[in-house]
Design an enzyme around this catalytic site. Structure first.
Site, PDB file in Angstrom:
ATOM      1  N   SER A   1       6.069  -6.368  -4.597  1.00  0.00           N
ATOM      2  CA  SER A   1       5.716  -7.644  -3.834  1.00  0.00           C
ATOM      3  C   SER A   1       6.577  -7.643  -2.466  1.00  0.00           C
ATOM      4  O   SER A   1       7.092  -6.776  -1.996  1.00  0.00           O
ATOM      5  CB  SER A   1       5.884  -8.794  -4.705  1.00  0.00           C
ATOM      6  OG  SER A   1       5.459 -10.206  -3.954  1.00  0.00           O
ATOM      7  N   ASN A   2       6.840  -8.758  -1.915  1.00  0.00           N
ATOM      8  CA  ASN A   2       7.271  -8.798  -0.839  1.00  0.00           C
ATOM      9  C   ASN A   2       8.331 -10.349  -0.729  1.00  0.00           C
ATOM     10  O   ASN A   2       7.666 -11.300  -1.648  1.00  0.00           O
ATOM     11  CB  ASN A   2       6.749  -8.666   0.550  1.00  0.00           C
ATOM     12  CG  ASN A   2       5.515  -9.414   0.712  1.00  0.00           C
ATOM     13  OD1 ASN A   2       5.523 -10.957   0.829  1.00  0.00           O
ATOM     14  ND2 ASN A   2       4.295  -9.223   0.618  1.00  0.00           N
TER      15      ASN A   2
END
Ligand code: CTP
Length: 399
Positions: free
Chosen positions: A212-213
């Site tokens: 993810s980020n």
């Protein structure tokens, strides 16, 4: 009545300034978020600390304040932040300044910068109210689009009985609500379906691990909120984030890029699509059903591409549909954003700089360059305020 609405309360130097304290409380009780700006003369009637304490925000009085970081641009930001600017009480002097475009204090400068509706509550002695100059200024103010709430007749500070009293808070609240509701039906996005995506995607490797980020969703949710404030019928597609959106939109949740793609397709008939989600470009080629144990884990992870949702939307774009993308870059910001604008067939792209602590994923503020086919403009400040400014510049542009 005013739940979630943002009211900027302007207080000028008349004896009725003390009533503005009660007005502030009533706005808050009705669910509004209130900020206050006062003229220097108003502070001779009521201390600015009273309003600061009650509104939990420092009151703006001086344009040249030395102890506030954003004092140079606060008149612009607050004028963008508000759904309605209510000036109560408004003296004959401030009314005259407003009509003539004078901007010699924070309150009058903010009136000039405001793009939200402005409600003026003229309050003064009866003789003054009936003077030809005040009558002419009121007429001019009306013709400029300011809303005027006429003062009531009654016992005035001078001891005389005449028209000039500030109406009771419930009358001002009712008029404020009417103006905001009316603005929503005539706002720059009223009648338009707006789809906004916000937050990160999660690409699961197994039930307990994902790629993810750090997107917080704050910018996207601010865009959704701003669209609703400008009258749009908003659908928000929200990734896994903790930031809460307001109740004035329909929200659907996504986890992965594939989920988001399905939802985006479902809502792709929107008039305006704002793609602020931070979509992962790659996902694991295989998702394990059970947690991968250390001893069985490979040191290499095979990845495969996710769909480019915005490119798909750009390829399908209908006439009269507006597509707005985001580009978060660490280098060559404008060149890369320009490339995405063209490649994805967008109308606008918000080029998002990640340089510095006051912009990017988790910050409350941002620096954005809005790039269109022929126009470009820079914005910096709180995400909530930038979002309104961007949408007003795109959809309510008088340039
Ligand atoms: N986007 C998308 N689908 C993807 C990747 C990005 O719809 N799989 C959208 C984002 O929501 C954003 C825009 O495309 O509005 C640009 O995203 P960004 O991550 O900046 O660029 P990419 O197209 O992924 O290109 P690169 O990673 O090479 O910068």
């Amino acid at each position: 009545m005013l739940t979630g609405k943002r009211i900027l309360l302007g207080v000028t130097g008349g004896i009725a300034a003390y009533k503005a304290v009660y007005l502030l409380r009533e706005f808050q009780k009705a669910g509004a978020d209130v900020r206050v700006t006062m003229t220097p003369s108003a502070t001779r009637f009521v201390g600015s600390e009273t309003f600061s304490a009650l509104s939990r925000t420092p009151v703006a009085v001086d344009v040249f304040s030395e102890d506030e970081d954003d004092s140079w641009t606060r008149h612009i930001h607050w004028g963008e932040w508000a759904d309605l600017f209510v000036i109560a009480p408004c003296t004959a002097n401030t009314l005259s300044k407003i009509v003539h475009g004078t901007s010699d204090n924070m309150l009058t400068a903010t009136v000039l910068a405001a793009r939200c509706p402005v409600l003026i509550c003229p309050t003064m002695d009866g003789e003054m109210y009936e003077s030809p100059a005040v009558s002419k200024n009121l007429e001019s103010a009306r013709s400029m689009g300011f809303h005027i709430l006429e003062p009531e007749t009654g016992y005035l500070a001078s001891g005389l009985e005449a028209q000039g009293r500030l109406p009771d808070p419930d009358v001002i609240l009712e008029e404020s609500d009417r103006i905001i509701q009316n603005y929503l039906t005539k706002g720059p996005l009223s009648g338009k379906k707006v789809l906004v995506t916000a937050g990160p995607t999660r690409e699961y490797i197994d039930p307990v691990r994902f790629i993810s980020n750090p997107s917080s969703g704050k910018m996207g949710i601010s865009m959704a909120d701003a669209a609703a404030r400008l009258g749009a019928d908003v659908t928000l597609l929200k990734g896994p984030v903790s930031v809460k959106e307001s109740e004035r939109m329909n929200t659907e949740s996504f986890v992965s890029a594939d989920d988001l793609f399905e939802l985006a397709k479902k809502h792709s008939d929107a008039d305006v699509i704002i793609m602020a989600a931070a979509v992962a470009d790659l996902k694991p080629a295989e998702i394990h059903q059970n947690k991968v144990k250390k001893e069985n884990a490979s040191e290499e992870l095979k990845l495969t591409r996710t769909p480019d949702i915005l490119k798909w939307l750009g390829d399908q774009k209908r006439e009269n549909q507006t597509l707005i993308g985001f580009a978060m870059e660490t280098e060559d910001l404008e060149k890369n954003a320009q490339g995405k604008l063209e490649k994805k067939n967008l109308d606008w792209i918000c080029a998002n700089s990640v340089s510095g602590p006051d912009s990017g994923f988790e910050a409350d503020t941002n620096n954005i360059t809005l790039m269109g086919k022929e126009r470009r403009k820079e914005y910096s400040g709180p995400k909530q305020e930038i979002a309104v400014r961007i949408l007003r510049d795109i959809f309510d542009s008088k340039e």
